[in-house]
Scaffold this active site. Structure first.
Site, PDB file in Angstrom:
ATOM      1  N   LYS A  95      63.391  42.992  -8.560  1.00 18.08           N
ATOM      2  CA  LYS A  95      63.642  44.244  -8.870  1.00 18.08           C
ATOM      3  C   LYS A  95      63.990  44.297 -10.280  1.00 18.08           C
ATOM      4  CE  LYS A  95      62.638  46.048  -4.612  1.00 18.08           C
ATOM      5  NZ  LYS A  95      61.515  47.103  -4.261  1.00 18.08           N
ATOM      6  N   GLU A 117      66.821  55.526  -6.171  1.00 17.41           N
ATOM      7  CA  GLU A 117      67.157  55.276  -4.695  1.00 17.41           C
ATOM      8  C   GLU A 117      67.210  53.964  -4.471  1.00 17.41           C
ATOM      9  OE1 GLU A 117      64.160  55.121  -6.185  1.00 17.41           O
ATOM     10  OE2 GLU A 117      63.282  53.502  -5.445  1.00 17.41           O
ATOM     11  N   SER A 384      60.161  36.999  -3.223  1.00 14.97           N
ATOM     12  CA  SER A 384      60.737  38.154  -4.162  1.00 14.97           C
ATOM     13  C   SER A 384      62.115  38.119  -4.151  1.00 14.97           C
ATOM     14  CB  SER A 384      60.420  39.431  -3.499  1.00 14.97           C
ATOM     15  OG  SER A 384      60.623  39.479  -2.094  1.00 14.97           O
TER      16      SER A 384
HETATM   17  C1  LIG Z   1      63.879  41.090  -2.081  1.00 12.49           C
HETATM   18  C2  LIG Z   1      62.984  42.066  -1.820  1.00 12.49           C
HETATM   19  N1  LIG Z   1      61.698  41.921  -1.670  1.00 12.49           N
HETATM   20  C3  LIG Z   1      60.832  42.875  -1.434  1.00 12.49           C
HETATM   21  C4  LIG Z   1      61.125  44.132  -1.491  1.00 12.49           C
HETATM   22  C5  LIG Z   1      60.249  45.100  -1.140  1.00 12.49           C
HETATM   23  O1  LIG Z   1      59.890  45.926  -2.326  1.00 12.49           O
HETATM   24  P1  LIG Z   1      58.465  45.879  -2.857  1.00 12.49           P
HETATM   25  O2  LIG Z   1      57.316  46.099  -1.904  1.00 12.49           O
HETATM   26  O3  LIG Z   1      58.286  46.867  -3.817  1.00 12.49           O
HETATM   27  O4  LIG Z   1      58.444  44.552  -3.669  1.00 12.49           O
HETATM   28  C6  LIG Z   1      62.621  44.544  -1.629  1.00 12.49           C
HETATM   29  C7  LIG Z   1      62.860  45.907  -1.575  1.00 12.49           C
HETATM   30  O5  LIG Z   1      64.286  46.046  -1.714  1.00 12.49           O
HETATM   31  C8  LIG Z   1      63.333  43.533  -1.989  1.00 12.49           C
HETATM   32  O6  LIG Z   1      64.727  43.819  -2.141  1.00 12.49           O
END
Ligand SMILES: Cc1ncc(COP(=O)(O)O)c(C=O)c1O
Lengths: 404, 255
Positions: A95, A117, A384
């Site tokens: 993020k 948000e 992620s």
């Molecule tokens: C670690 C992590 N992965 C994935 C996501 C999902 O978001 P996005 O699909 O935008 O990557 C989030 C959202 O808060 C997150 O904190």
């Protein structure tokens, strides 16, 4: 239903096939037009791009590793599995790539106030961090249910100087937080920039967020060429709104031999109706400014999403993903809460890495996929985020103990 | 276009040197059976037209009063479909123009052509869709041609002059001029530049200009009304109906 022709032919901008657009109140239109102009100007200015890259390197800690997960590979018994370590970024998830970029954009636009948000709190923490760094006022809207689930992240944001506003409407999760953030932006649009946290919302947000997240895929491409001298056979990423996934996928879209998989949250199971899998079970519609696949009932009212992971708990999927689904370039699949918990424990035990519950969805699917692939084949998981924020949730879900 | 029933009703007011008054009600707040009663009451009280709000799960353009009314209506099972059906059942008793205000998604789910047809059967004269700005409006505009139903555009304080010109050029029914940056709701004060804003708007608009958002007291009805061709009052009317304070409703209408 909606005539396809009328959607693609409408002179609206920011379309991915028929998806996307700018379905917002008139009060926001001028801000969106200004944002697009400022963004295009910034990206064409090498000092801006250099500045973003400077902070990504020295502040976020990029580039982060593409790690060969040898133990996980052995345990799955198929393709070689690599992990793109977004979890090692400052603040613990992908993020920050977007929050930093947009905060610098806000500074360039002369906006001193930021609204955002947050679901899991990761985007809120990343945005509060960027605001602290650049001296911007920061208001974060967060659903009361998510505040309960992610208490520590709320305190982190407050430590960083942000004001966290609890949202009690609806299911009090991410969708409701976006509603409040949009209302706040409408009322304060003249001095405030909205840092949207995923590849969602009205144009140009899906594009801006994707571009700031593209660094994930760009690095992965370079790193896998260095390590394996070829591109991977498959890449897997989890999908909330779709920002980590689109950032990872985008630099590979033209490489047709690279299979791309997006993993939605199946919650208690698609068949139960309690899930967040908008591509699997949603219908076309408009939410938060964009035409997308949206979980909704027959009257067009938006339904609540359900997932153990607050970051995937959103009833739609960003417009570019909807298009990539329609043209078949990316395959979208889903993993349940229980599956994500398994994925999380597996990665913790085999590699000593506790992933975020969001990322654990990708891990679970990727391990199943790897089993069906040859040993010479290569699979990359977009890890992620890290799981520190989820430890409490996981402990509760596992009944306080471990299912050995 | 100017012979649309809605525009004519407002122009008749202007000719009589009166200001148009358009109340907003939440359809089915306290149950769908209140709809007929409230519409006939307002008609009797002498309003120019009525804006009927359809509840939505995610009303991002609305403030707390209308959000709460929407939640009550949703709890009573109110939908775009059953509102149109209910309206069709007493259509003949209504002589003033009716305008539907709904977010876009319920229309998309309904099916655009079927929705427009049913609006015709229910005596709807105009549509206000807060999340359908000029850039996206072709989606409905093309299907509305020949229906006699006006697609009423919103103009905000943030809309720059050339944009105002583009929006008003396509204006039908009336122009909904948003008087605050923000969502619907009750407010104490307004921007000092409002008079100049309305002067510019009226100068370019081919259709009447009504002011709305935040107008909540009889005094505001008079002062803001003086700047525009009339006013739209939402939250204060919704609140008064919910409190069953019909005197307060009348005080606003007669202001
Ligand atoms: C670690 C992590 N992965 C994935 C996501 C999902 O978001 P996005 O699909 O935008 O990557 C989030 C959202 O808060 C997150 O904190």
């Amino acid at each position: 239903m909606v005539k396809e022709a009328s959607l693609t032919q409408s002179n609206g901008v920011g379309r991915y096939g028929k998806f996307g657009g700018q379905f917002v109140p008139e009060t926001l239109m001028t801000a969106l037009i200004e944002l697009e102009e400022a963004y295009d100007g910034a990206m064409a200015d090498s000092t801006f791009v250099d500045e973003v890259n400077y902070y990504l390197k020295d502040y976020v800690g990029r580039e982060n590793p593409l790690y060969f997960a040898e133990k996980l590979t052995k345990s799955a018994g198929g393709a070689k599995i690599y992990l793109k370590r977004e979890d090692l970024n400052h603040t613990g998830a992908h993020k920050i790539n977007n929050s930093l970029g947009q905060a610098l954009l806000a500074v360039r636009m002369g906006k001193k106030k930021i609204v955002a948000e947050t679901g899991a709190g990761q985007h809120g923490v990343a945005t509060a961090t960027a605001c602290a760094l650049f001296g911007l006022d920061c208001v974060i809207f967060m659903g009361a249910e998510d505040i309960r689930r992610q208490e520590l992240n709320v305190f982190r944001m407050e430590l960083l100087g942000a004001k966290v506003v609890s949202v009690n409407k609806g299911a009090a999760t991410l969708k409701d937080a976006v509603n409040e953030a949009l209302r706040y932006w409408v009322a304060n649009v003249e001095d405030t920039h909205y840092i949207l946290g995923s590849a969602l919302g009205p144009h140009p947000f899906p594009k801006i967020v994707r571009d700031f997240q593209r660094v994930i895929g760009v690095e992965t491409r370079r790193q896998i060429m260095e390590k394996e001298e070829r591109l991977p056979d498959a890449i897997v990423a989890c999908i909330g709104g779709g920002s980590n996934a689109i950032g990872m996928f985008h630099p590979f879209l033209d490489d047709e031999d690279v299979a791309l998989y997006g993993v939605e949250a199946a919650g208690s199971g698609i068949e139960t109706g309690l899930h967040a899998a908008a591509i699997a079970d949603g219908k076309e519609g408009v939410l938060h400014g964009a035409y997308m696949y949206v979980l909704q009932d027959d009257d067009g009212f938006i339904q609540e999403a359900h997932s153990i992971s607050a970051g995937l708990d959103y009833p739609a999927v960003g417009p570019e993903h909807c298009h990539l689904h329609d043209i078949g370039r990316v395959k979208y699949t889903s993993v349940t809460d229980a599956g994500a918990l398994e994925g999380l424990q597996l990665l913790a035990r085999t590699e000593g890495i506790i992933p975020a519950l969001e990322s654990a969805h990708a891990v679970k699917f990727a391990v199943e996929l790897a089993k069906d692939m040859a040993k010479e084949e290569i699979l990359v998981i977009c890890l992620s985020g890290r799981g520190d924020k989820d430890v409490q949730t996981v402990r509760n879900a596992l009944g306080g103990g471990l299912n050995d | 276009m100017t012979d649309m029933k809605l525009t004519k009703a407002i122009n008749d007011c202007i000719e009589r040197r009166e200001k148009a008054f358009v109340p907003y009600i939440m359809a089915g707040d306290d149950g769908l059976e209140t709809l007929k009663k409230n519409i006939l009451f307002l008609q009797e009280a002498g309003v120019t037209a009525i804006e009927i709000g359809i509840p939505f799960s995610d009303p991002v353009a609305d403030g707390p009063v209308i959000q709460e009314a929407g939640e009550r209506a949703l709890a009573h099972g109110v939908t775009l479909r059953n509102v149109l059906k209910e309206l069709a059942s007493f259509n003949k008793e209504v002589t003033i123009p009716l305008v539907i205000m709904t977010y876009l998604n319920p229309i998309l789910r309904y099916g655009i052509d079927e929705f427009i047809k049913d609006c015709g059967d229910s005596g709807i004269d105009g549509l206000i869709i807060p999340d359908l700005p000029l850039e996206e409006s072709a989606l409905l505009r093309d299907s509305l041609v020949g229906s006699g139903i006006a697609l009423i555009p919103l103009v905000s304080l943030t809309s720059p002059p050339d944009r105002i010109r583009k929006i008003t050029a396509k204006g039908e029914g009336f122009i909904y001029a948003v008087t605050v940056n923000g969502i619907t709701g009750v407010r104490d004060g307004f921007d000092d530049d409002l008079a100049a804003h309305f002067e510019r708007l009226k100068a370019v608009s081919p259709v009447p200009v009504l002011a709305g958002f935040g107008i909540s007291t009889p005094e505001q009805v008079r002062t803001i009304g003086a700047l525009a061709d009339g006013v739209i009052v939402g939250s204060a009317i919704v609140d008064a109906f919910h409190r069953k304070d019909l005197q307060a409703v009348e005080a606003l209408v007669k202001a």
